[in-house]
Design a protein around this motif. Sequence first.
Motif, mmCIF file in Angstrom:
data_model
loop_
_atom_site.group_PDB
_atom_site.id
_atom_site.type_symbol
_atom_site.label_atom_id
_atom_site.label_comp_id
_atom_site.label_asym_id
_atom_site.label_seq_id
_atom_site.Cartn_x
_atom_site.Cartn_y
_atom_site.Cartn_z
ATOM 1 N N GLY A 2 0.788 -1.229 0.000
ATOM 2 C CA GLY A 2 0.000 0.000 0.000
ATOM 3 C C GLY A 2 0.817 1.275 0.000
ATOM 4 O O GLY A 2 0.298 2.347 0.321
ATOM 5 N N TYR A 3 2.094 1.156 -0.373
ATOM 6 C CA TYR A 3 2.978 2.327 -0.289
ATOM 7 C C TYR A 3 2.564 3.424 -1.264
ATOM 8 O O TYR A 3 2.546 4.608 -0.914
ATOM 9 C CB TYR A 3 4.425 1.907 -0.550
ATOM 10 C CG TYR A 3 5.412 3.034 -0.426
ATOM 11 C CD1 TYR A 3 5.840 3.480 0.812
ATOM 12 C CD2 TYR A 3 5.925 3.660 -1.565
ATOM 13 C CE1 TYR A 3 6.748 4.513 0.931
ATOM 14 C CE2 TYR A 3 6.830 4.696 -1.461
ATOM 15 C CZ TYR A 3 7.239 5.117 -0.217
ATOM 16 O OH TYR A 3 8.137 6.148 -0.111
ATOM 17 N N ASP A 4 2.235 3.062 -2.499
ATOM 18 C CA ASP A 4 1.883 4.067 -3.510
ATOM 19 C C ASP A 4 0.655 4.866 -3.086
ATOM 20 O O ASP A 4 0.632 6.090 -3.225
ATOM 21 C CB ASP A 4 1.641 3.394 -4.861
ATOM 22 C CG ASP A 4 2.930 2.912 -5.507
ATOM 23 O OD1 ASP A 4 3.998 3.467 -5.178
ATOM 24 O OD2 ASP A 4 2.875 1.984 -6.326
ATOM 25 N N GLU A 5 -0.370 4.175 -2.597
ATOM 26 C CA GLU A 5 -1.581 4.879 -2.161
ATOM 27 C C GLU A 5 -1.301 5.799 -0.983
ATOM 28 O O GLU A 5 -1.927 6.850 -0.840
ATOM 29 C CB GLU A 5 -2.680 3.874 -1.798
ATOM 30 C CG GLU A 5 -3.261 3.110 -2.976
ATOM 31 C CD GLU A 5 -2.338 2.007 -3.473
ATOM 32 O OE1 GLU A 5 -1.330 1.725 -2.788
ATOM 33 O OE2 GLU A 5 -2.630 1.435 -4.547
ATOM 34 N N LYS A 6 -0.352 5.422 -0.138
ATOM 35 C CA LYS A 6 -0.065 6.215 1.058
ATOM 36 C C LYS A 6 0.630 7.528 0.724
ATOM 37 O O LYS A 6 0.381 8.550 1.373
ATOM 38 C CB LYS A 6 0.796 5.392 2.018
ATOM 39 C CG LYS A 6 1.123 6.092 3.318
ATOM 40 C CD LYS A 6 1.889 5.179 4.254
ATOM 41 C CE LYS A 6 1.026 4.053 4.760
ATOM 42 N NZ LYS A 6 1.712 3.251 5.785
ATOM 43 N N VAL A 7 1.499 7.532 -0.286
ATOM 44 C CA VAL A 7 2.283 8.729 -0.582
ATOM 45 C C VAL A 7 1.734 9.531 -1.751
ATOM 46 O O VAL A 7 2.277 10.601 -2.062
ATOM 47 C CB VAL A 7 3.758 8.355 -0.846
ATOM 48 C CG1 VAL A 7 4.362 7.641 0.331
ATOM 49 C CG2 VAL A 7 3.882 7.498 -2.102
ATOM 50 N N ASN A 8 0.698 9.050 -2.412
ATOM 51 C CA ASN A 8 0.185 9.750 -3.595
ATOM 52 C C ASN A 8 -0.267 11.161 -3.272
ATOM 53 O O ASN A 8 0.039 12.116 -3.994
ATOM 54 C CB ASN A 8 -0.970 8.956 -4.221
ATOM 55 C CG ASN A 8 -0.474 7.876 -5.166
ATOM 56 O OD1 ASN A 8 0.643 7.941 -5.669
ATOM 57 N ND2 ASN A 8 -1.288 6.875 -5.389
ATOM 58 N N VAL A 13 19.095 3.379 -7.522
ATOM 59 C CA VAL A 13 19.155 2.770 -6.202
ATOM 60 C C VAL A 13 17.992 3.293 -5.363
ATOM 61 O O VAL A 13 17.422 4.347 -5.652
ATOM 62 C CB VAL A 13 20.499 3.074 -5.517
ATOM 63 C CG1 VAL A 13 21.658 2.488 -6.308
ATOM 64 C CG2 VAL A 13 20.705 4.576 -5.349
ATOM 65 N N SER A 14 17.648 2.525 -4.328
ATOM 66 C CA SER A 14 16.476 2.837 -3.500
ATOM 67 C C SER A 14 15.256 3.009 -4.388
ATOM 68 O O SER A 14 14.484 3.962 -4.243
ATOM 69 C CB SER A 14 16.724 4.102 -2.663
ATOM 70 O OG SER A 14 17.869 3.964 -1.849
ATOM 71 N N VAL A 15 15.073 2.070 -5.299
ATOM 72 C CA VAL A 15 14.006 2.200 -6.295
ATOM 73 C C VAL A 15 12.626 2.073 -5.666
ATOM 74 O O VAL A 15 11.644 2.603 -6.191
ATOM 75 C CB VAL A 15 14.201 1.153 -7.410
ATOM 76 C CG1 VAL A 15 14.030 -0.259 -6.867
ATOM 77 C CG2 VAL A 15 13.245 1.376 -8.554
ATOM 78 N N GLY A 16 12.521 1.384 -4.511
ATOM 79 C CA GLY A 16 11.219 1.252 -3.858
ATOM 80 C C GLY A 16 10.225 0.502 -4.719
ATOM 81 O O GLY A 16 10.522 -0.547 -5.301
ATOM 82 N N THR A 17 9.026 1.049 -4.854
ATOM 83 C CA THR A 17 7.990 0.429 -5.679
ATOM 84 C C THR A 17 8.066 0.873 -7.140
ATOM 85 O O THR A 17 7.148 0.591 -7.908
ATOM 86 C CB THR A 17 6.601 0.770 -5.123
ATOM 87 O OG1 THR A 17 6.440 2.199 -5.094
ATOM 88 C CG2 THR A 17 6.411 0.212 -3.730
ATOM 89 N N GLY A 18 9.127 1.575 -7.502
ATOM 90 C CA GLY A 18 9.303 1.966 -8.900
ATOM 91 C C GLY A 18 8.431 3.124 -9.323
ATOM 92 O O GLY A 18 7.831 3.097 -10.398
#
Length: 360
Positions: free
Chosen positions: A118-124, A150-155
């Motif tokens: 749920g990372y993308d929804e949290k930071v959108n 680097v530190s690509v996360g969820t892209g």
Amino acid sequence: MAKLPRMPKSIPKRAPSKPPPFTPRPQPIAKPSQTAKSFRYRDLTPPDIPFSPTISEAEAKKRARVNKWGRGFPLIVMGLTAFGTGMYGVQLWMSLSSVDSISVPEDVSDRFDKEADGYDEKVNTAEWLLRLKSRRKALTALAHGHVLEVSVGTGRNIPYYPTKKCETVTLLDQSGPMLAVAKKKWKDMQQEYFHRVFFKQQSALDPITPPFGAQGGYDTVIQTMGLCSTPEPVKLLQNLETVTKEDGGQILLLEHGKSRYKWLNDLLDRTAPAHAREHGCWWNRDIGKIVEESGLEVVKIKRYNFGTTWWVELKPRKGARKRLAELKKAQEEVKCITQEQLSASPGSPVAQRPWWNIWR
């Protein structure tokens, strides 16, 4: 027998009648209660001229709908902005209300494993308010050649990659769940380029091996929002320097950190422990100081959002890779010498003589 009357030799022609003079219909007098919308164009036309509207009724309704939405669009935008700002303020207030005594380790990178889905929804919402989407797009557009992120996360930068200018792309992250989301996202958005992408699960503090064809180093190294989550940001930048091509290589950073204003820095310092505990990010780090301590050559620095968003362009120093190799070699030699001295010191198990050599 009666005779029929004889027809006249010529019929006299009658003079053409003139049309009556044109008299326009008198225009109605507007009553005080009437408005301009109550008049019709048909009422103002002369009686002898047929009414022919310039647009059809369907076109008129369509234009009315467009005008209605055109008048309401600014209100919709203002409402969404107010809602997003309010939600962000509520989250910030909740962070402020729970920072009395919090003990947070310096390394908080493990938080990303449980937030991958749920990372993308949290930071959108936060990124939309700070206009980070356009910053990401502009930064990624500078990539070319062999690229390392680097530190690509969820892209979150994947949709903006100029794949036609990139020979290979290496996506690196320490979190396996985050990297899995990025891999799926690339496959969905850049399917035709999937065979030239490499996914590496490792820390950016460890040695990074470029792919075949990029042994001289990467042409472009990208990191967005990564210095806030690593326990050793200076070492991370120096490690990126060693894998960047010395001739024409570039290191591109988009980070968040300290502001230009003291009152905002005080707020960031106060809320940093709670934010790091929940999201794995220390958002009060001094990015300028970290870059200065790393020793890399600065090409450009720009700041946005009261100075909290940092756009940094760097390039490696000449001979940095050679100096690092010599330093590692010297450290290994010192380590070997130290181990030999310890093994030969009195009282150590290796230094003690066996009982049959007691006469020597």
